[in-house]
Scaffold this active site. Structure first.
Site, mmCIF file in Angstrom:
data_model
loop_
_atom_site.group_PDB
_atom_site.id
_atom_site.type_symbol
_atom_site.label_atom_id
_atom_site.label_comp_id
_atom_site.label_asym_id
_atom_site.label_seq_id
_atom_site.Cartn_x
_atom_site.Cartn_y
_atom_site.Cartn_z
ATOM 1 N N LYS A 80 0.850 -1.189 0.000
ATOM 2 C CA LYS A 80 0.000 0.000 0.000
ATOM 3 C C LYS A 80 0.890 1.245 0.000
ATOM 4 O O LYS A 80 1.921 1.278 0.679
ATOM 5 C CB LYS A 80 -0.887 -0.028 1.237
ATOM 6 C CG LYS A 80 -1.843 1.146 1.383
ATOM 7 C CD LYS A 80 -2.697 0.959 2.640
ATOM 8 C CE LYS A 80 -3.644 2.110 2.878
ATOM 9 N NZ LYS A 80 -4.488 1.905 4.086
ATOM 10 N N SER A 156 -9.138 2.392 3.661
ATOM 11 C CA SER A 156 -8.248 3.051 2.720
ATOM 12 C C SER A 156 -7.293 2.092 2.002
ATOM 13 O O SER A 156 -6.564 2.514 1.107
ATOM 14 C CB SER A 156 -7.418 4.120 3.466
ATOM 15 O OG SER A 156 -6.610 3.529 4.459
ATOM 16 N N SER A 180 -9.540 0.335 8.044
ATOM 17 C CA SER A 180 -9.039 0.390 6.667
ATOM 18 C C SER A 180 -8.454 -0.909 6.141
ATOM 19 O O SER A 180 -8.155 -1.006 4.944
ATOM 20 C CB SER A 180 -7.993 1.508 6.532
ATOM 21 O OG SER A 180 -8.604 2.762 6.649
#
Length: 497
Positions: A80, A156, A180
């Site tokens: 990520k 996220s 997230s």
């Protein structure tokens, strides 16, 4: 390049299975990385999940120090674009303001991931600074749900979730500051574990004391992959402020055994928020399934001050993100966030929190303490709290009310609206307890939907045990054995269209 494995074979392999093929020399780390890169090339135009492929690491998986003798033996892995840094690589945090930003060193967790044998070969999308619910800024990218491109992946950890769901890689990095990891796992049909505080290190630039709500982790498709990931990447760096949990038995071994009879508290009415009828129906199915597996299940609302919980989480977000933005501005010698480079709600959060006093932060921390104590007391009676992963169905792409491109003038109203959909996950971040989203449910429109289990601090292994028990009972068929519309097994048919 012809794929070494058929896409059907590739999709059937989890990270543990692919690592076994690599150790048996049926596949090399380079071949595995090349196949993952081909999957990205074919599917990313549809889902926009991967920002960058590290071509040099695809061709030479040992280039950045991956340990081929690690448990994952060279399995391709996506990071990520937020959290742990990779020396010399871009980390742009979903922000126009951070375009071109390169990390000067590896984070401690980055070295642990490589030592576990994972080949970090690219980076995945995230909303700006990880603040909002979905990676949707049209000036950068709009990440779409592989099950139905009209819907969001949530966030996220958006791109990681979509990449795993689409079968591109079996495992990818994720982070969780209020849900997230678990929320995108839930809406993409993956497994997502938010670990206890004191599992994964945030060194060298953070710690569990400084970044009290934030956790690192992964998205996977099998419980054994999640167990192995935690087993081999956990642990503190020198100089940690607090002790790190170390189980007596590895999770890889623990998950081979069913848990004993568990006391499971089921609920969805938390404070002013509750789930929709179709989600409650799926929660009832899951509760009944757990009862059939021999567990004691009771519908009871946790004795927690939910009003205080949402207030504390809101204040934490405002203070933490405003501080993060202030540090970025200072590093760029800017006094205020440029409106053309920073999303509107991020600017409002910065404006709201930049003058927060120590006294205000102390009050927030006192609320955290109160909630942690009351939640721990509740776990003296119950082993598991079961809720849906979200209170509302997966939003359509472009639902701006949950995004930091929202024009809502009120920061507090915007957060209040966030908690109306993401009602059940943030308590784990406040209290430092583990939570897991498991892909056992389905919405009427066919999208997958996660069910969410919480346990007391340090009991991550119990959540994985329960997940493994469910996985065995389902004969490994999470998501009812279905695959998304956009998936590596459908590449040939997609290319013919």
């Amino acid at each position: 390049m012809k794929e070494l494995l058929s896409w059907e074979e590739w999709a059937e392999l989890d990270a543990t299975g692919l690592a076994e093929l690599i150790r048996e020399k049926e596949v090399t780390p380079q071949e595995a990385a090349r196949q993952a890169a081909k999957g990205i090339e074919a599917l990313n135009p549809e889902i926009s999940a991967v920002i960058e492929v590290f071509d040099d690491v695809v061709e030479d998986p040992l280039l950045d120090g991956m340990n081929p003798d690690g448990v994952f033996a060279g399995v391709p892995f996506l990071m990520k674009d937020l959290g742990p840094t990779i020396k010399g690589r871009l980390q742009e945090m979903g922000s126009l303001l951070m375009q071109g930003n390169r990390a000067e060193k590896d984070s401690f967790l980055t070295t642990k991931i490589r030592d576990a044998g994972l080949n970090i070969m690219g980076r995945t999308t995230t909303p700006e600074l990880g603040l909002c619910s979905s990676a949707e800024n049209p000036d950068l990218y709009v990440t779409r749900n592989p099950w139905n491109l009209n819907y969001t992946t949530c966030g996220s950890s958006a791109g990681s979730a979509a990449s795993v769901a689409a079968g591109i890689v079996p495992i990818a990095h994720a982070t969780d500051g209020g849900g997230s990891i678990r929320i995108p796992a839930g809406v993409n049909g993956n497994i997502g574990l938010k670990p206890s505080r004191g599992i994964f290190s945030l060194a060298p630039n953070g710690s569990d004391l400084m970044s009290v709500v934030s956790s690192q982790g992964a998205q996977t498709r099998t419980i054994r992959d999640m167990a192995a990931f935690v087993d081999h990447t956990r642990g503190g760096a020198p100089g940690e402020f607090m002790p790190f949990w170390h189980p007596d038995e590895s999770y890889t071994e623990l998950i081979k055994k069913d848990p004993g009879k568990l006391r499971i508290a089921v609920s969805h009415e938390w404070g002013n928020y509750q789930a929709t009828p179709e989600i409650v129906a799926e929660l009832k199915k899951t509760a009944k399934f757990l009862e059939e597996l021999g567990h004691d299940v009771e519908w009871t609302i946790p004795d927690i001050d939910f009003h205080a919980a949402y207030k504390a989480q809101t204040e934490a977000y405002i203070m933490n993100f405003s501080q993060t933005i202030s540090e970025i501005l200072e590093g760029k010698d800017l006094e205020t966030p440029p409106a053309e480079l920073v999303e509107p709600m991020c600017i409002r959060v910065w404006e709201e929190g930049r003058h927060a006093t120590y006294g205000e932060r102390a009050k927030m921390q006192a609320l955290f303490n109160q909630l942690s104590r009351s939640t721990a007391a509740y776990f003296e009676k119950w082993d598991i709290i079961l809720t849906p992963t979200m209170a509302l169905p997966t939003p359509l792409v472009g639902t701006t009310e949950y995004l930091t491109i929202s024009d809502n003038p009120s920061v507090y109203d915007w957060f209040h609206n966030l908690w109306s959909i993401f009602s059940y996950t943030s308590i784990a971040n406040i209290c430092g307890i583990p939570g897991i989203s498991l892909p056992v449910a389905q919405l009427p429109n066919g999208l997958p939907f996660g069910m969410h289990a919480l346990a007391k601090q340090g009991n991550d292994g119990l959540l994985l045990q329960l997940g493994a028990q469910l996985e065995r009972a389902l004969d490994g068929k999470w998501n009812h054995g279905r695959k998304p519309d956009i998936h590596v097994t459908k590449i040939q048919s997609m290319q013919k269209q």
